[in-house]
Design a protein around this motif. Structure first.
Motif, PDB file in Angstrom:
ATOM      1  N   VAL A  16      33.741  18.076  14.180  1.00 47.85           N
ATOM      2  CA  VAL A  16      32.570  18.772  14.268  1.00 47.85           C
ATOM      3  C   VAL A  16      32.800  19.340  13.440  1.00 47.85           C
ATOM      4  O   VAL A  16      34.414  19.248  12.838  1.00 47.85           O
ATOM      5  CB  VAL A  16      32.659  19.908  15.274  1.00 47.85           C
ATOM      6  CG1 VAL A  16      31.911  20.965  14.765  1.00 47.85           C
ATOM      7  CG2 VAL A  16      31.895  19.252  16.844  1.00 47.85           C
ATOM      8  N   PRO A  17      32.193  19.927  11.883  1.00 47.11           N
ATOM      9  CA  PRO A  17      32.543  20.308  10.812  1.00 47.11           C
ATOM     10  C   PRO A  17      33.317  21.595  10.842  1.00 47.11           C
ATOM     11  O   PRO A  17      33.432  22.100  11.839  1.00 47.11           O
ATOM     12  CB  PRO A  17      31.528  20.706  10.053  1.00 47.11           C
ATOM     13  CG  PRO A  17      30.034  19.385  10.854  1.00 47.11           C
ATOM     14  CD  PRO A  17      30.849  19.553  12.175  1.00 47.11           C
ATOM     15  N   ILE A 288      29.462  30.008  20.619  1.00 52.18           N
ATOM     16  CA  ILE A 288      29.246  30.386  19.214  1.00 52.18           C
ATOM     17  C   ILE A 288      28.943  28.666  18.827  1.00 52.18           C
ATOM     18  O   ILE A 288      28.469  27.570  18.251  1.00 52.18           O
ATOM     19  CB  ILE A 288      29.352  31.356  18.421  1.00 52.18           C
ATOM     20  CG1 ILE A 288      29.327  32.526  18.755  1.00 52.18           C
ATOM     21  CG2 ILE A 288      29.085  31.106  16.829  1.00 52.18           C
ATOM     22  CD1 ILE A 288      29.539  33.884  17.239  1.00 52.18           C
ATOM     23  N   TYR A 289      30.436  28.489  18.921  1.00 53.67           N
ATOM     24  CA  TYR A 289      31.053  26.801  19.137  1.00 53.67           C
ATOM     25  C   TYR A 289      29.999  26.140  19.135  1.00 53.67           C
ATOM     26  O   TYR A 289      29.554  25.053  18.735  1.00 53.67           O
ATOM     27  CB  TYR A 289      32.487  27.239  18.380  1.00 53.67           C
ATOM     28  CG  TYR A 289      32.841  25.604  18.607  1.00 53.67           C
ATOM     29  CD1 TYR A 289      33.072  25.408  17.284  1.00 53.67           C
ATOM     30  CD2 TYR A 289      32.938  24.865  19.747  1.00 53.67           C
ATOM     31  CE1 TYR A 289      33.611  24.045  16.970  1.00 53.67           C
ATOM     32  CE2 TYR A 289      33.142  23.252  19.038  1.00 53.67           C
ATOM     33  CZ  TYR A 289      33.592  22.886  17.596  1.00 53.67           C
ATOM     34  OH  TYR A 289      34.087  21.821  17.450  1.00 53.67           O
ATOM     35  N   GLU A 290      30.272  26.188  20.417  1.00 55.32           N
ATOM     36  CA  GLU A 290      29.073  25.044  21.387  1.00 55.32           C
ATOM     37  C   GLU A 290      27.694  25.153  20.996  1.00 55.32           C
ATOM     38  O   GLU A 290      26.991  23.807  20.911  1.00 55.32           O
ATOM     39  CB  GLU A 290      28.788  25.274  22.372  1.00 55.32           C
ATOM     40  CG  GLU A 290      30.141  25.565  23.956  1.00 55.32           C
ATOM     41  CD  GLU A 290      30.448  23.683  23.958  1.00 55.32           C
ATOM     42  OE1 GLU A 290      30.130  23.372  23.299  1.00 55.32           O
ATOM     43  OE2 GLU A 290      31.737  23.651  24.859  1.00 55.32           O
ATOM     44  N   SER A 295      23.657  21.770  17.525  1.00 54.23           N
ATOM     45  CA  SER A 295      23.188  21.814  16.850  1.00 54.23           C
ATOM     46  C   SER A 295      23.156  20.865  15.422  1.00 54.23           C
ATOM     47  O   SER A 295      22.148  19.593  14.979  1.00 54.23           O
ATOM     48  CB  SER A 295      22.994  22.806  15.748  1.00 54.23           C
ATOM     49  OG  SER A 295      22.623  23.899  16.363  1.00 54.23           O
ATOM     50  N   TYR A 296      24.600  20.522  15.319  1.00 58.97           N
ATOM     51  CA  TYR A 296      24.835  19.683  14.297  1.00 58.97           C
ATOM     52  C   TYR A 296      25.104  18.069  14.823  1.00 58.97           C
ATOM     53  O   TYR A 296      24.008  16.633  14.210  1.00 58.97           O
ATOM     54  CB  TYR A 296      26.278  19.773  14.155  1.00 58.97           C
ATOM     55  CG  TYR A 296      27.141  18.314  13.591  1.00 58.97           C
ATOM     56  CD1 TYR A 296      27.545  18.678  12.989  1.00 58.97           C
ATOM     57  CD2 TYR A 296      28.314  17.611  14.626  1.00 58.97           C
ATOM     58  CE1 TYR A 296      27.568  16.709  10.908  1.00 58.97           C
ATOM     59  CE2 TYR A 296      29.125  16.074  13.253  1.00 58.97           C
ATOM     60  CZ  TYR A 296      28.469  16.499  11.644  1.00 58.97           C
ATOM     61  OH  TYR A 296      29.234  15.160  11.851  1.00 58.97           O
TER      62      TYR A 296
END
Length: 301
Positions: A16-17, A288-290, A295-296
């Protein structure tokens, strides 16, 4: 950021970014900072002050906005310490990910945890010092206060008055706490979420909420001794007989003093506000991270 989350493909996914963890944690910090400030006041105080007594003291002296003292340092901390931990943890897990989709082994998770904790502890230590000092400043007598205006001003004064080595104050307990925090937060969240998914629960906000809520309980208990010690070392001002500030405070001397004068229970000071802060912090951060992660990967797929 899960060991057994629903697989989007049979080949390895990219990490993940790096900024996703930092953005999530910084958002959460805006909501939980007042609780964190109260926790630091309790941990650095002598005796056993009551939570509400501490809150009244802060509000009476600096007003309601005083509960947000040191917010800039808290945001800097989340943008360095937490972002680094998320980035390294996800990167290492992505490198160790099995092509057949099986969960990572305990030893592989241990490697990701250790590297993430060390990196986060080193990168985030200056901001950690500022966070503790700025939150604890109003509890000091006026003549002893550092009066940092913001995080950047605090960094400048630290280096100018205490030297570049001041950025490493409390690095030992900070590294220990960062490693314990990664293991107790990230790994416990991964494991709890994986078990819920195996039982047929949908990968939803409800699962993320339950896993992060329970991870907060584990993390608060595991990290409390190192957290108390870190707060004491970073907030301490060592004095000469003349009253002038001097030197650095030794970690083991501080640990022995706490144990000898206050007992073992002192290492769990501020447990309740710690959990009250960490629980919503983790819940908001992971939800929020999930969302960002999904989305990514949806875009990646």
């Amino acid at each position: 950021m899960t060991v057994a989350s629903t697989r989007l493909s049979t080949h390895k996914q990219p990490p993940v970014p790096f900024w996703c963890g930092g953005v999530s944690a910084m958002t959460a910090a805006c909501f939980t900072h007042p609780i964190d400030l109260i926790k630091v006041h309790l941990q650095t105080s002598k005796g056993r002050p009551h939570v509400w007594t501490t809150v009244r003291g802060i509000v009476s002296e600096t007003g309601v906005l005083g509960l947000y003292n040191g917010l800039s340092a808290a945001l800097l901390r989340q943008g360095t310490y937490t972002m680094a931990r998320f980035a390294v943890y996800d990167t290492v897990k992505a490198q160790l990910q099995h092509t057949d989709g099986t969960p990572l082994k305990s030893t592989e998770l241990a490697v990701a945890t250790l590297l993430s904790g060390i990196t986060g502890g080193v990168v985030g230590n200056p901001a950690e010092i500022l966070n503790v000092r700025m939150q604890n400043d109003q509890a000091l007598p006026p003549s002893m206060r550092r009066n940092y205006r913001n995080a950047i001003h605090g960094l400048y004064l630290m280096v100018r008055t205490e030297g570049i080595r001041s950025l490493c104050i409390g690095l030992g307990p900070s590294l220990v706490r960062a490693t314990l925090a990664t293991a107790s937060q990230f790994v416990s969240y991964d494991v709890l979420k994986a078990r819920m998914l195996r039982r047929g629960y949908e990968d939803s906000v409800l699962v993320h909420f339950a896993a992060s809520f329970a991870a907060g309980l584990v993390a608060t208990t595991v990290c409390s001794p190192a957290d108390v010690l870190k707060s004491r070392v970073m907030a301490a001002i060592k004095l000469q007989d003349t009253g002038a500030r001097t030197g650095r405070v030794r970690v083991w001397e501080t640990a022995w003093t706490i144990y000898h004068t206050e007992g073992v229970r002192a290492f769990f000071k501020g447990w309740v506000p710690s959990y009250v802060r960490l629980c919503p912090q983790l819940v908001i951060t992971f939800i929020i991270y999930e969302k960002l992660r999904k989305s990514y990967y949806a875009h990646y797929q």
